[in-house]
Scaffold this active site. Structure first.
Site, PDB file in Angstrom:
ATOM      1  N   ASN A 149       0.787  -1.239   0.000  1.00  0.00           N
ATOM      2  CA  ASN A 149       0.000   0.000   0.000  1.00  0.00           C
ATOM      3  C   ASN A 149       0.820   1.292   0.000  1.00  0.00           C
ATOM      4  O   ASN A 149       0.394   2.269  -0.589  1.00  0.00           O
ATOM      5  CB  ASN A 149      -1.044   0.003   1.117  1.00  0.00           C
ATOM      6  CG  ASN A 149      -0.458  -0.216   2.470  1.00  0.00           C
ATOM      7  OD1 ASN A 149       0.594  -0.831   2.593  1.00  0.00           O
ATOM      8  ND2 ASN A 149      -1.098   0.290   3.488  1.00  0.00           N
ATOM      9  N   GLU A 247       4.447  -4.056  12.255  1.00  0.00           N
ATOM     10  CA  GLU A 247       3.411  -3.030  12.057  1.00  0.00           C
ATOM     11  C   GLU A 247       2.266  -3.733  11.353  1.00  0.00           C
ATOM     12  O   GLU A 247       2.360  -4.047  10.167  1.00  0.00           O
ATOM     13  CB  GLU A 247       3.944  -1.895  11.171  1.00  0.00           C
ATOM     14  CG  GLU A 247       5.127  -1.142  11.728  1.00  0.00           C
ATOM     15  CD  GLU A 247       4.761  -0.298  12.933  1.00  0.00           C
ATOM     16  OE1 GLU A 247       3.566  -0.158  13.261  1.00  0.00           O
ATOM     17  OE2 GLU A 247       5.688   0.221  13.570  1.00  0.00           O
ATOM     18  N   CYS A 281      -3.362   0.813   6.904  1.00  0.00           N
ATOM     19  CA  CYS A 281      -3.558   0.158   8.200  1.00  0.00           C
ATOM     20  C   CYS A 281      -4.202   1.117   9.192  1.00  0.00           C
ATOM     21  O   CYS A 281      -4.930   0.712  10.080  1.00  0.00           O
ATOM     22  CB  CYS A 281      -2.231  -0.372   8.729  1.00  0.00           C
ATOM     23  SG  CYS A 281      -0.950   0.885   8.765  1.00  0.00           S
ATOM     24  N   GLU A 459       8.372   2.310  15.166  1.00  0.00           N
ATOM     25  CA  GLU A 459       9.273   2.803  14.119  1.00  0.00           C
ATOM     26  C   GLU A 459       9.296   4.318  14.225  1.00  0.00           C
ATOM     27  O   GLU A 459       8.413   4.923  14.822  1.00  0.00           O
ATOM     28  CB  GLU A 459       8.757   2.396  12.732  1.00  0.00           C
ATOM     29  CG  GLU A 459       8.901   0.915  12.450  1.00  0.00           C
ATOM     30  CD  GLU A 459       8.659   0.546  10.991  1.00  0.00           C
ATOM     31  OE1 GLU A 459       7.644   0.994  10.429  1.00  0.00           O
ATOM     32  OE2 GLU A 459       9.493  -0.185  10.427  1.00  0.00           O
TER      33      GLU A 459
END
Ligand code: ADP
Length: 487
Positions: A149, A247, A281, A459
């Site tokens: 994505n 993630e 997400c 992150e």
């Protein structure tokens, strides 16, 4: 067009299965080429292991940073070309892919600066017999596995801090989007990254991705993708006793409080769920509206949604391009069809657009659904498409019970004029990021990651490099006399 892949510092044909990238606008072929094979994986990892043990990890931090500064400049010089490439891979509107490319350049620059200023620690000294120092050391070879994505942006988020920390990286991009990752490798090479420190190995996740993470010389997994795959990789990491940063998915709640500025809220909600066609997400896919504002908010939201322009990602002003593939579009449609069968109201959308010009692409209209309970499938599962479910709430206790009733905990949005309440509410939401009176905004200096099944680790931020390093403690004796213990 034949596409070479980047193995151990060399551009070569892969030795694996044929793979391809298709343009989601009409299903046409972008490129077909041989993916990496298991031998390619082995060769890349052996080279990576030798490369990080070589002069790279000995280089002074500002010398490592210089490569990242150069990559950042090269990305900016080729921004349009990179944005076009990413859009061909995944069908996102060019305005969005330009922003993602710019963010990759920004990430490289930020990480370079953080690398130059990285410090060890001098722990509190208590003993007259010795003093201690703590230094940060590389981990070794890092497996970076990315989804389709937001290529380039999510790839740079892993490659830059890993290299800055003195490591080598094996990147496996998603099956659907190999082009941007391979182009990025070209830019790192041009920027002077020593051979072997980065390999880009396209291929099937279950074969090539799995072989990379299972390789004994891989010392950390950095993964962005679905929760099922993330959990599987966490098992592999547990077996090898290595770290994993994950993630994963989300089903993020957005909350409209009684006192919210409705116009501001509705536009933010629309952006939060429908930009990227909901293939994010962090998409704000569950909307909770205070009962007193419910019908007003819904009416305005439906009106604005119906004005969104769904179409060719190259046309300026397009809000939503096609979804990544027809198979994915069909999975989104199946969720909506099930909700319909369970008695949901489909307030807008709920099908593919009728425009014959869009019939070859994997398009789906932005869709708003209500009338189902919080425990129904569309309210619980990540659809990863342009589908918003709306639920009313009565008071804060009711809101928190519903909003936190999710296996996910990635993000949330709050729309209110009262920052005191927003702050208290934000602290009670079981998520890693809360946007208050804004949504889906990102800063590279701000840590990102999920609660619950949305992930492990963080992150970005100044500590982003240390996530790819390990601490070593040194004890320096201060006494001149021999230890008396054996006397
Ligand atoms: P999606 O994000 O498409 O829902 P995944 O989470 O499975 O799907 O994919 C994210 C990335 O993980 C992709 O690059 C994919 O190829 C890779 N992948 C999938 N399965 C595995 C696996 N078993 N081992 C390593 N990588 C995998």
């Amino acid at each position: 067009m034949s596409q070479k892949i980047f193995i151990a510092g060399q551009w070569r044909e892969g030795r694996g299965d044929m793979t391809e990238s298709r343009y989601p606008v009409d299903g046409s072929l972008n490129v077909q080429f041989r993916a990496a094979s298991l031998e390619d994986v082995d060769e890349a990892i052996e080279a990576a292991d030798a490369a990080w043990r070589g002069e790279w990890s000995e280089r002074l931090p500002h010398q490592r940073a210089e490569v990242l500064y150069r990559v950042s400049r090269l990305i900016e010089e080729q921004l349009d070309e990179l944005a076009e490439l990413q859009s061909r891979d995944n069908g996102k509107p060019l305005a969005e892919t330009r922003a993602l490319v710019a963010s990759a350049a920004g990430t490289a620059r930020y990480v370079a600066a953080a690398c130059e200023t990285l410090e060890g620690e001098l722990p509190t000294q208590r003993s007259p017999e010795f003093m201690t120092l703590s230094t940060w050391e590389p981990l070794g070879v890092i497996a970076a596995i990315t989804p389709w994505n937001s290529p380039i942006a999510s790839e740079m988020q892993k490659i830059a801090p890993a290299l800055a920390g003195g490591n080598a990286v094996i990147l496996k991009p998603a099956e659907a989007t190999p082009l941007a990752a391979l182009k990025l490798a070209e830019l790192f090479e041009q920027a002077g990254l020593p051979a072997g420190l980065l390999s880009v190995l396209p291929g099937r996740g279950r074969v090539i991705g799995e072989a990379i993470v299972k390789h004994p010389k891989v010392r950390k997994i950095s993964f962005t993708g679905g929760t099922t795959t993330g959990r599987h990789l966490a098992h592999i990491a547990a077996d090898k006793l290595i770290g994993a940063s994950l993630e994963l998915g989300g089903k993020s709640p957005t909350i409209v409080c009684e006192d919210a500025d409705i116009e501001q809220a509705v536009k933010g909600i629309c952006y939060g769920i429908f930009s990227s066609g909901g293939q994010a997400c962090i998409a704000g896919s569950r909307l909770f509206v205070h009962r007193s504002q419910y019908e007003t908010v819904l009416a305005r939201l439906v009106k604005i949604t119906q004005g969104l322009r769904v179409g060719d990602p190259r046309t300026p002003g397009t809000h939503m391009g096609p979804l990544i593939s027809t198979a994915h579009r069909d999975s989104v449609a199946a969720y909506v069809d099930q909700a319909r069968a369970e008695g949901a109201r489909i307030l807008t959308g709920g099908c593919a657009p009728e425009d014959p010009a869009l019939s070859k692409g994997s398009y789906y209209l932005p869709t708003i659904i209500d009338g189902l309970p919080a425990d129904s499938r569309v309210c619980q599962e990540e659809i990863f498409g342009p589908v918003l479910v709306v639920l009313p709430y009565e008071n804060e206790a009711d809101l928190l019970a519903q909003a936190n009733d999710s296996v996910f905990g990635l993000a949330a949005g709050i729309w209110t004029k009262d920052y005191r309440n927003a702050f208290k509410l934000a602290r009670k939401l079981e998520v890693g990021t809360v946007w208050i009176n804004t949504y889906k905004k990102f800063s590279i200096s701000t840590p990102f990651g999920g609660y619950k099944e949305s992930g492990l680790g963080r992150e970005k931020g100044r500590l982003g490099i240390q996530a790819y390093m390990q601490q070593k403690s040194l004890y320096l004796g201060l006494e001149h006399t021999p230890m008396g213990w054996s006397d």
